[in-house]
Design an enzyme around this catalytic site. Sequence first.
Site, PDB file in Angstrom:
ATOM      1  N   GLU A 194      57.835  40.799  41.107  1.00  0.00           N
ATOM      2  CA  GLU A 194      56.890  41.232  40.059  1.00  0.00           C
ATOM      3  C   GLU A 194      56.579  42.717  40.217  1.00  0.00           C
ATOM      4  OE1 GLU A 194      53.447  38.693  39.569  1.00  0.00           O
ATOM      5  OE2 GLU A 194      52.298  40.344  38.697  1.00  0.00           O
TER       6      GLU A 194
ATOM      7  N   LYS B 105      45.815  33.907  42.745  1.00  0.00           N
ATOM      8  CA  LYS B 105      47.235  34.216  42.509  1.00  0.00           C
ATOM      9  C   LYS B 105      47.491  35.676  42.873  1.00  0.00           C
ATOM     10  CE  LYS B 105      50.968  35.429  39.897  1.00  0.00           C
ATOM     11  NZ  LYS B 105      51.483  36.765  39.630  1.00  0.00           N
TER      12      LYS B 105
ATOM     13  N   ASP C 298      57.409  30.324  55.641  1.00  0.00           N
ATOM     14  CA  ASP C 298      57.471  29.282  54.606  1.00  0.00           C
ATOM     15  C   ASP C 298      56.350  29.500  53.576  1.00  0.00           C
ATOM     16  OD1 ASP C 298      57.288  26.936  53.145  1.00  0.00           O
ATOM     17  OD2 ASP C 298      57.626  25.624  54.860  1.00  0.00           O
TER      18      ASP C 298
ATOM     19  N   HIS D  98      50.673  47.875  34.386  1.00  0.00           N
ATOM     20  CA  HIS D  98      51.786  46.963  34.109  1.00  0.00           C
ATOM     21  C   HIS D  98      52.732  47.557  33.073  1.00  0.00           C
ATOM     22  CE1 HIS D  98      50.346  42.776  35.619  1.00  0.00           C
ATOM     23  NE2 HIS D  98      50.444  43.673  36.562  1.00  0.00           N
TER      24      HIS D  98
HETATM   25  C1  MEV Z   1      48.991  39.352  38.286  1.00  0.00           C
HETATM   26  O1  MEV Z   1      50.167  38.980  38.935  1.00  0.00           O
HETATM   27  C2  MEV Z   1      47.801  39.149  39.191  1.00  0.00           C
HETATM   28  C3  MEV Z   1      46.449  39.369  38.538  1.00  0.00           C
HETATM   29  O2  MEV Z   1      46.310  38.559  37.384  1.00  0.00           O
HETATM   30  C4  MEV Z   1      45.396  39.002  39.565  1.00  0.00           C
HETATM   31  C5  MEV Z   1      43.990  39.010  39.041  1.00  0.00           C
HETATM   32  O3  MEV Z   1      43.778  38.766  37.847  1.00  0.00           O
HETATM   33  O4  MEV Z   1      43.096  39.186  39.881  1.00  0.00           O
HETATM   34  C6  MEV Z   1      46.287  40.794  38.104  1.00  0.00           C
END
Ligand code: MEV
Length: 446
Positions: free
Chosen positions: A87, A283, A299, A396
């Site tokens: 990513e 995430k 892992d 992004h």
């Molecule tokens: C994107 O891979 C991760 C985010 O969505 C994490 C977040 O919202 O804190 C930017």
Amino acid sequence: MNNKKTISGFSKLSKRGKIKWIVENFFKNPESVMRELASYWHSNEDQQKILDGFSENTISNFPMPYGVAPNFVINEKTYCVPMVIEESSVVAAASAAAKFWMSRGGFTTEILGMTKLGHVHFVWQGDIEILQSRFDDIKKKLLADTEDITKNMQARGGGIQDIILKKTSDEIPGSYQLLASFETCDSMGANFINSCLEQFAKSFKQFMLTDSAIPDKDRDVEIIMSILSNYTPECLVKAFVSCPVDELGNFPNGMSAQGFAKRFKDAIDIAIHDPYRAVTHNKGIFNGIDAVVLATGNDFRAIESCGHAYASRSGSYSSLSACSIKDGQFYFELIIPLSVGTVGGLTRLHPMAKRSLELLENPSAEELMQIIAATGLAQNFAAVRSLITTGIQQGHMKMHLQNILIQLKATEEESKRVISHFDDKVVSYSGVNQYLAEIRGLTVNS
Ligand code: MEV
């Protein structure tokens, strides 16, 4: 059913045979797909054999970007952290956060525990009080019978810590487990733990067949399974950053340090209380964690499932990180279970995992846990900082634009013009395609 798409004996085919069958049955352009798959083979046959040995039915390799995030100051030691991730923006974000905290004392980390767990699940309909009264002897036998397996680990300072008898669930009549805890030093310990558990199961069955206190009608124990638990809430690490609010600096759009700290804490509190936000928030943490876990040959599935279970330990899925502001001091921490190793498994077998560990100056498992936790915290800091200031899309979209330019094979000169043109515009594939076509004097129909 399309019979051309099923096969028996596939695993016995040579690598070329496997590819031939695949390209002929699943692709329209077999020759070029065959060439492409072969193009990702390692140029060194021995290295390719090592990679093939990690899995089955291998036909090629799947390349992923291998990046590094420098300037990570953790407990006053500086690291350049290897990250494997597909990513865009993740490595840039980790690097930016590392640099930000480098001049504010860096990351502080602490190991809160190293205990791993495993269980032998069994079903038994006898009187549990009899088992409880015999458990000291059962435990002695289990420990004695695993001496051969544990002696090396014991010499390294690890081994079996304890074994207890536990009811598994009131919903399953007669369901119990031998719950064992382990210290596995610098290895993740999966093989060690599973070998111990399988021996426990055999020894336990034997004990039940021969011990005089067990009624004859209850001698039969049904072993359901013996396996480690990937939930290791006591193999835990804490990472935190802290500085006076006034030293946080200034932020985009004229946001003051105080305004930033307050909004940052609000954002973390939202993730603590709203599971929908918590999943995205965590995430972001795992963007950093998984990247280092992968780069070091650990892992990531185990780390993920454990981390998410830990995030749900209150009964509701919540943020893994927390923020506080007290007496003018900003404090941001991550507490996360991380069961990783720096010996055994893929860590020394995968040539790049070995290099990653070298890059980190061959850390112990405890040190690696701390590096990974700091990277997760850095990632979280960077993501939330973007979200509450400029928004996530700005960064992004810059990366997205780079990817589009690569896809459209833009020259350096064309790229410069496109980047400058889109500086204040929304980036989209069709928009970039259109503008590039204009520069190139072409017409585009999209
Ligand atoms: C994107 O891979 C991760 C985010 O969505 C994490 C977040 O919202 O804190 C930017």
